[in-house]
Write a protein that holds these residues in place. Structure first.
Motif, PDB file in Angstrom:
ATOM      1  N   ARG A   1       0.849  -1.186   0.000  1.00  0.00           N
ATOM      2  CA  ARG A   1       0.000   0.000   0.000  1.00  0.00           C
ATOM      3  C   ARG A   1       0.886   1.237   0.000  1.00  0.00           C
ATOM      4  O   ARG A   1       1.882   1.310   0.726  1.00  0.00           O
ATOM      5  CB  ARG A   1      -0.911  -0.010   1.217  1.00  0.00           C
ATOM      6  CG  ARG A   1      -2.041   0.992   1.173  1.00  0.00           C
ATOM      7  CD  ARG A   1      -2.965   0.816   2.355  1.00  0.00           C
ATOM      8  NE  ARG A   1      -3.619  -0.493   2.377  1.00  0.00           N
ATOM      9  CZ  ARG A   1      -4.583  -0.824   3.211  1.00  0.00           C
ATOM     10  NH1 ARG A   1      -5.015   0.052   4.114  1.00  0.00           N
ATOM     11  NH2 ARG A   1      -5.114  -2.036   3.188  1.00  0.00           N
ATOM     12  N   GLU A   2       0.514   2.233  -0.826  1.00  0.00           N
ATOM     13  CA  GLU A   2       1.330   3.438  -0.935  1.00  0.00           C
ATOM     14  C   GLU A   2       0.456   4.680  -0.858  1.00  0.00           C
ATOM     15  O   GLU A   2      -0.717   4.662  -1.253  1.00  0.00           O
ATOM     16  CB  GLU A   2       2.100   3.440  -2.265  1.00  0.00           C
ATOM     17  CG  GLU A   2       1.243   3.402  -3.504  1.00  0.00           C
ATOM     18  CD  GLU A   2       2.038   3.324  -4.801  1.00  0.00           C
ATOM     19  OE1 GLU A   2       3.282   3.169  -4.737  1.00  0.00           O
ATOM     20  OE2 GLU A   2       1.422   3.419  -5.868  1.00  0.00           O
ATOM     21  N   LEU A   3       1.040   5.745  -0.378  1.00  0.00           N
ATOM     22  CA  LEU A   3       0.333   7.023  -0.277  1.00  0.00           C
ATOM     23  C   LEU A   3       0.117   7.611  -1.668  1.00  0.00           C
ATOM     24  O   LEU A   3       1.007   7.564  -2.516  1.00  0.00           O
ATOM     25  CB  LEU A   3       1.142   7.998   0.579  1.00  0.00           C
ATOM     26  CG  LEU A   3       0.585   9.404   0.709  1.00  0.00           C
ATOM     27  CD1 LEU A   3      -0.737   9.408   1.485  1.00  0.00           C
ATOM     28  CD2 LEU A   3       1.607  10.313   1.385  1.00  0.00           C
ATOM     29  N   VAL A   4      -1.071   8.168  -1.869  1.00  0.00           N
ATOM     30  CA  VAL A   4      -1.370   8.890  -3.104  1.00  0.00           C
ATOM     31  C   VAL A   4      -1.385  10.395  -2.827  1.00  0.00           C
ATOM     32  O   VAL A   4      -0.683  11.163  -3.473  1.00  0.00           O
ATOM     33  CB  VAL A   4      -2.733   8.453  -3.673  1.00  0.00           C
ATOM     34  CG1 VAL A   4      -3.105   9.300  -4.879  1.00  0.00           C
ATOM     35  CG2 VAL A   4      -2.716   6.970  -4.022  1.00  0.00           C
TER      36      VAL A   4
ATOM     37  N   TYR B   1       3.944  10.734  -8.571  1.00  0.00           N
ATOM     38  CA  TYR B   1       3.338  10.042  -9.700  1.00  0.00           C
ATOM     39  C   TYR B   1       1.893  10.445  -9.963  1.00  0.00           C
ATOM     40  O   TYR B   1       1.302   9.999 -10.944  1.00  0.00           O
ATOM     41  CB  TYR B   1       3.450   8.513  -9.541  1.00  0.00           C
ATOM     42  CG  TYR B   1       3.087   7.988  -8.185  1.00  0.00           C
ATOM     43  CD1 TYR B   1       4.076   7.640  -7.261  1.00  0.00           C
ATOM     44  CD2 TYR B   1       1.759   7.823  -7.810  1.00  0.00           C
ATOM     45  CE1 TYR B   1       3.748   7.153  -6.007  1.00  0.00           C
ATOM     46  CE2 TYR B   1       1.418   7.340  -6.568  1.00  0.00           C
ATOM     47  CZ  TYR B   1       2.422   7.006  -5.667  1.00  0.00           C
ATOM     48  OH  TYR B   1       2.087   6.538  -4.428  1.00  0.00           O
ATOM     49  N   VAL B   2       1.309  11.298  -9.113  1.00  0.00           N
ATOM     50  CA  VAL B   2      -0.049  11.769  -9.382  1.00  0.00           C
ATOM     51  C   VAL B   2      -0.125  13.285  -9.512  1.00  0.00           C
ATOM     52  O   VAL B   2      -1.184  13.828  -9.818  1.00  0.00           O
ATOM     53  CB  VAL B   2      -1.054  11.286  -8.314  1.00  0.00           C
ATOM     54  CG1 VAL B   2      -1.058   9.771  -8.229  1.00  0.00           C
ATOM     55  CG2 VAL B   2      -0.786  11.931  -6.976  1.00  0.00           C
TER      56      VAL B   2
ATOM     57  N   GLY C   1      -0.381  16.852 -10.785  1.00  0.00           N
ATOM     58  CA  GLY C   1      -0.890  17.372 -12.040  1.00  0.00           C
ATOM     59  C   GLY C   1      -2.034  16.575 -12.629  1.00  0.00           C
ATOM     60  O   GLY C   1      -2.668  17.007 -13.588  1.00  0.00           O
ATOM     61  N   ARG C   2      -2.304  15.393 -12.068  1.00  0.00           N
ATOM     62  CA  ARG C   2      -3.393  14.548 -12.581  1.00  0.00           C
ATOM     63  C   ARG C   2      -4.507  14.345 -11.551  1.00  0.00           C
ATOM     64  O   ARG C   2      -5.676  14.284 -11.914  1.00  0.00           O
ATOM     65  CB  ARG C   2      -2.842  13.186 -13.000  1.00  0.00           C
ATOM     66  CG  ARG C   2      -1.786  13.235 -14.091  1.00  0.00           C
ATOM     67  CD  ARG C   2      -1.446  11.834 -14.602  1.00  0.00           C
ATOM     68  NE  ARG C   2      -0.911  10.969 -13.552  1.00  0.00           N
ATOM     69  CZ  ARG C   2      -1.433   9.781 -13.222  1.00  0.00           C
ATOM     70  NH1 ARG C   2      -2.500   9.317 -13.866  1.00  0.00           N
ATOM     71  NH2 ARG C   2      -0.871   9.045 -12.273  1.00  0.00           N
ATOM     72  N   PHE C   3      -4.149  14.221 -10.300  1.00  0.00           N
ATOM     73  CA  PHE C   3      -5.115  13.964  -9.227  1.00  0.00           C
ATOM     74  C   PHE C   3      -5.271  15.200  -8.362  1.00  0.00           C
ATOM     75  O   PHE C   3      -4.312  15.969  -8.164  1.00  0.00           O
ATOM     76  CB  PHE C   3      -4.644  12.814  -8.342  1.00  0.00           C
ATOM     77  CG  PHE C   3      -4.652  11.449  -8.975  1.00  0.00           C
ATOM     78  CD1 PHE C   3      -4.844  11.268 -10.342  1.00  0.00           C
ATOM     79  CD2 PHE C   3      -4.461  10.320  -8.193  1.00  0.00           C
ATOM     80  CE1 PHE C   3      -4.840  10.014 -10.921  1.00  0.00           C
ATOM     81  CE2 PHE C   3      -4.456   9.051  -8.741  1.00  0.00           C
ATOM     82  CZ  PHE C   3      -4.637   8.906 -10.112  1.00  0.00           C
ATOM     83  N   THR C   4      -6.473  15.377  -7.814  1.00  0.00           N
ATOM     84  CA  THR C   4      -6.746  16.480  -6.906  1.00  0.00           C
ATOM     85  C   THR C   4      -7.476  15.951  -5.680  1.00  0.00           C
ATOM     86  O   THR C   4      -8.533  15.309  -5.813  1.00  0.00           O
ATOM     87  CB  THR C   4      -7.602  17.557  -7.568  1.00  0.00           C
ATOM     88  OG1 THR C   4      -6.928  18.045  -8.741  1.00  0.00           O
ATOM     89  CG2 THR C   4      -7.854  18.717  -6.620  1.00  0.00           C
ATOM     90  N   ILE C   5      -6.921  16.203  -4.504  1.00  0.00           N
ATOM     91  CA  ILE C   5      -7.573  15.820  -3.261  1.00  0.00           C
ATOM     92  C   ILE C   5      -8.250  17.047  -2.667  1.00  0.00           C
ATOM     93  O   ILE C   5      -7.738  18.164  -2.761  1.00  0.00           O
ATOM     94  CB  ILE C   5      -6.568  15.198  -2.259  1.00  0.00           C
ATOM     95  CG1 ILE C   5      -7.294  14.584  -1.065  1.00  0.00           C
ATOM     96  CG2 ILE C   5      -5.530  16.221  -1.805  1.00  0.00           C
ATOM     97  CD1 ILE C   5      -6.372  13.752  -0.155  1.00  0.00           C
TER      98      ILE C   5
ATOM     99  N   SER D   1      -6.724  11.908 -16.358  1.00  0.00           N
ATOM    100  CA  SER D   1      -5.626  11.348 -17.167  1.00  0.00           C
ATOM    101  C   SER D   1      -5.141  10.018 -16.579  1.00  0.00           C
ATOM    102  O   SER D   1      -3.932   9.790 -16.422  1.00  0.00           O
ATOM    103  CB  SER D   1      -4.463  12.341 -17.242  1.00  0.00           C
ATOM    104  OG  SER D   1      -4.891  13.570 -17.803  1.00  0.00           O
ATOM    105  N   LEU D   2      -6.092   9.153 -16.280  1.00  0.00           N
ATOM    106  CA  LEU D   2      -5.747   7.893 -15.646  1.00  0.00           C
ATOM    107  C   LEU D   2      -4.925   7.003 -16.567  1.00  0.00           C
ATOM    108  O   LEU D   2      -5.095   7.014 -17.792  1.00  0.00           O
ATOM    109  CB  LEU D   2      -7.025   7.168 -15.199  1.00  0.00           C
ATOM    110  CG  LEU D   2      -7.625   7.723 -13.902  1.00  0.00           C
ATOM    111  CD1 LEU D   2      -9.085   7.328 -13.755  1.00  0.00           C
ATOM    112  CD2 LEU D   2      -6.826   7.250 -12.704  1.00  0.00           C
ATOM    113  N   ARG D   3      -4.029   6.255 -15.943  1.00  0.00           N
ATOM    114  CA  ARG D   3      -3.122   5.351 -16.640  1.00  0.00           C
ATOM    115  C   ARG D   3      -3.346   3.921 -16.138  1.00  0.00           C
ATOM    116  O   ARG D   3      -3.787   3.734 -14.999  1.00  0.00           O
ATOM    117  CB  ARG D   3      -1.675   5.755 -16.368  1.00  0.00           C
ATOM    118  CG  ARG D   3      -1.337   7.192 -16.711  1.00  0.00           C
ATOM    119  CD  ARG D   3      -0.014   7.604 -16.113  1.00  0.00           C
ATOM    120  NE  ARG D   3       0.331   8.989 -16.425  1.00  0.00           N
ATOM    121  CZ  ARG D   3       1.311   9.667 -15.835  1.00  0.00           C
ATOM    122  NH1 ARG D   3       2.056   9.066 -14.896  1.00  0.00           N
ATOM    123  NH2 ARG D   3       1.567  10.916 -16.184  1.00  0.00           N
ATOM    124  N   PRO D   4      -3.005   2.931 -16.933  1.00  0.00           N
ATOM    125  CA  PRO D   4      -3.154   1.543 -16.453  1.00  0.00           C
ATOM    126  C   PRO D   4      -2.418   1.290 -15.144  1.00  0.00           C
ATOM    127  O   PRO D   4      -2.903   0.516 -14.298  1.00  0.00           O
ATOM    128  CB  PRO D   4      -2.569   0.726 -17.597  1.00  0.00           C
ATOM    129  CG  PRO D   4      -2.826   1.558 -18.818  1.00  0.00           C
ATOM    130  CD  PRO D   4      -2.640   2.975 -18.355  1.00  0.00           C
TER     131      PRO D   4
END
Length: 121
Positions: free
Chosen positions: A45-48, A62-63, A65-69, A84-87
């Protein structure tokens, strides 16, 4: 007791978007930091991303510019907008909350049960 319930996971194509929500319920005084973690198959498990009660925010590289909390303290809810989700974003996403159960009882960590996010290529 405090419960965290995630919603909003699902299957999306690469480049698409999803929005996760996590609502806290039960008896508590306040929610301090809240966060989203994820766990890919066979991985730890890793922090996002993490957000404090005063909206101080941290994103893992790694998130960015793509994810917003974000959070709505009136609704005891934290959100994760994922664009901009990636596999490689595929995994189970877990909600985390640092709960203040009373004015003097701080540092109580709770986890949600997780929401599956699958990104197809």
């Amino acid at each position: 007791q405090v419960q965290l319930v995630e919603s909003g996971g699902g299957l999306v194509q690469a480049g698409g978007s999803l929005r996760l929500s996590c609502a806290a319920s039960g008896s508590f005084y306040a929610l301090d930091a809240m966060a989203w973690y994820r766990q890919a198959p066979g991985m730890q498990r890793e922090l996002v991303a993490r957000i404090s009660r005063t909206d101080s925010i941290h994103y893992e590289d790694y998130v960015k510019g793509r994810f917003t909390i974000s959070r709505d303290n009136a609704k005891n809810t934290v959100y994760l907008q994922m664009n901009s989700l990636r596999p490689e974003d595929t995994g189970v996403y877990y909600c985390y909350a640092d709960v203040q159960r009373t004015m003097w009882d701080t540092g109580n960590i709770y986890w949600g049960r997780g929401a599956q996010v699958t990104v197809s290529s």
